[in-house]
Scaffold this active site. Structure first.
Site, PDB file in Angstrom:
ATOM      1  N   LYS A 257      41.302 -38.287 -53.236  1.00 29.75           N
ATOM      2  CA  LYS A 257      42.673 -37.604 -53.008  1.00 29.75           C
ATOM      3  C   LYS A 257      43.474 -38.022 -51.736  1.00 29.75           C
ATOM      4  O   LYS A 257      44.716 -38.029 -51.963  1.00 29.75           O
ATOM      5  CB  LYS A 257      42.307 -35.875 -52.952  1.00 29.75           C
ATOM      6  CG  LYS A 257      41.758 -35.252 -54.063  1.00 29.75           C
ATOM      7  CD  LYS A 257      42.991 -35.134 -55.120  1.00 29.75           C
ATOM      8  CE  LYS A 257      42.571 -34.513 -56.382  1.00 29.75           C
ATOM      9  NZ  LYS A 257      43.438 -34.425 -57.431  1.00 29.75           N
TER      10      LYS A 257
ATOM     11  N   TYR B  27      35.450 -36.699 -53.485  1.00 36.74           N
ATOM     12  CA  TYR B  27      36.790 -36.142 -54.069  1.00 36.74           C
ATOM     13  C   TYR B  27      37.906 -36.226 -52.942  1.00 36.74           C
ATOM     14  O   TYR B  27      39.006 -36.610 -53.055  1.00 36.74           O
ATOM     15  CB  TYR B  27      36.509 -34.504 -54.105  1.00 36.74           C
ATOM     16  CG  TYR B  27      37.678 -33.867 -54.574  1.00 36.74           C
ATOM     17  CD1 TYR B  27      38.074 -33.886 -55.697  1.00 36.74           C
ATOM     18  CD2 TYR B  27      38.277 -32.820 -53.664  1.00 36.74           C
ATOM     19  CE1 TYR B  27      39.124 -32.968 -56.145  1.00 36.74           C
ATOM     20  CE2 TYR B  27      39.400 -32.218 -53.933  1.00 36.74           C
ATOM     21  CZ  TYR B  27      39.781 -32.108 -55.289  1.00 36.74           C
ATOM     22  OH  TYR B  27      41.032 -31.300 -55.451  1.00 36.74           O
TER      23      TYR B  27
END
Length: 322
Positions: free
Chosen positions: A194, A190
């Protein structure tokens, strides 16, 4: 409401719940016509009813519930009940056809596209040594590819408009994260995705300016099904003076403004936002520098680095190590 988005057509991915739903309602309240996209999958990206190893990893353009009980349809119904205009899109925006059909939906329904909000995503958290390749690929796909493909198809439309003499006042709002800016334990996939979105935002802002497109990103913090464990203590706290600090709707005003014509001149920026706070994130800037003017030996390089680090500002700590 001010009607800051009167006449604009806004596409929002992952808008069936949480932040995306809050954005959709906020844009509609400000006069926008909204395309509500949601694949309607579980928190880990799998379709309801699929097992951990079963079919339904969130990658099918046919996935999710597409009928009246689907998440996108429910948000559309909310917007229409409040007097707004909206249509649902249930395709997979991390696939070429799903992303292309998302943009076509806006053009077919309303004849134009003004703002794209990339918000879709899910989690498959693991510590790095336990993170398998499928979980890496799935999270990178939905977040990073799921930003790139809608942006690419929207940009192609806006470029064509510019070449036809109709330069748009177009806006893109991407969704990064504090995890992408600082890192977060147990979220290597993640955090990497991001961070990639922040980089994509900078490049897109520079490349698309000639077509009348401004591109910014937010790093939000709010109460959603993706953050219920991360912010468990904060979420359990009662609202102060009627203000629910972790409500997703606190993030949406900034997104609406960035998606409006009023944000003229603001592009290539990342904003951290939660509760009543907005912070301009300043990213990487050159710090202390040493230049020998010739090749360093390893020992010399090491000595120089230690001297530079003594002068440099300490980095922010990774989430989960504080």
């Amino acid at each position: 409401m001010s009607g800051i988005c009167d006449g604009r057509v806004v596409v929002i991915t992952g808008a069936g719940r949480g932040l995306g739903r809050a954005h959709a309602l906020a844009f509609a309240a400000e006069g926008a016509r909204v395309v509500v996209n949601d694949l309607d999958v579980r928190l880990d990206g799998r379709r309801p009813g699929a097992g951990a190893e079963g079919d339904g990893d969130g990658t099918s353009a046919e996935g999710g519930r597409t009928g009246r009980d689907g998440a996108a349809a429910r948000v559309v119904a909310e917007i229409r009940a409040a007097g707004g205009e909206a249509v649902a899109h249930t395709g997979d925006v991390a696939g070429t056809e799903g992303a292309a059909s998302l943009i076509r939906t806006a053009l077919d329904a309303y004849g134009r596209l003004d703002t794209l909000v990339n918000n879709a995503g899910f989690l498959r958290d693991r510590m790095l040594v336990n993170l398998d390749e499928d979980d890496w690929d799935a999270v990178m796909r939905v977040h990073l590819k799921g930003h790139f493909l809608p942006l690419r198809h929207a940009a192609a439309h806006w470029r064509a408009e510019t070449k036809a003499g109709r330069t748009p006042v177009a806006r893109v709002v991407n969704t990064s994260s504090g995890a992408g800016l600082l890192g977060s334990l147990g979220q290597a996939n993640y955090s990497a995705a991001k961070a990639g979105i922040a980089g994509l935002t900078l490049v897109a802002a520079a490349e698309l300016a000639r077509y009348g497109v401004q591109v910014n990103a937010i790093a939000p913090a709010a109460r959603t099904r993706m953050t219920e464990h991360t912010f468990a203590e904060t979420m359990a706290a009662p609202a102060t003076a009627g203000f629910d600090a972790m409500a997703p709707s606190n993030v949406s005003p900034l997104v609406v403004w960035l998606g409006s014509a009023a944000a003229a001149g603001v592009t290539g920026r990342v904003f951290e936002t939660e509760a009543g706070r907005i912070t301009v994130m300043e990213g990487w800037h050159p710090g202390p520098t040493a230049d020998k003017g010739a090749r360093w030996s390893p020992a010399e390089a090491g000595e120089a680095v230690r001297e530079l680090l003594a002068e440099a500002r300490a980095p922010e700590r990774v989430y989960g190590t504080r």
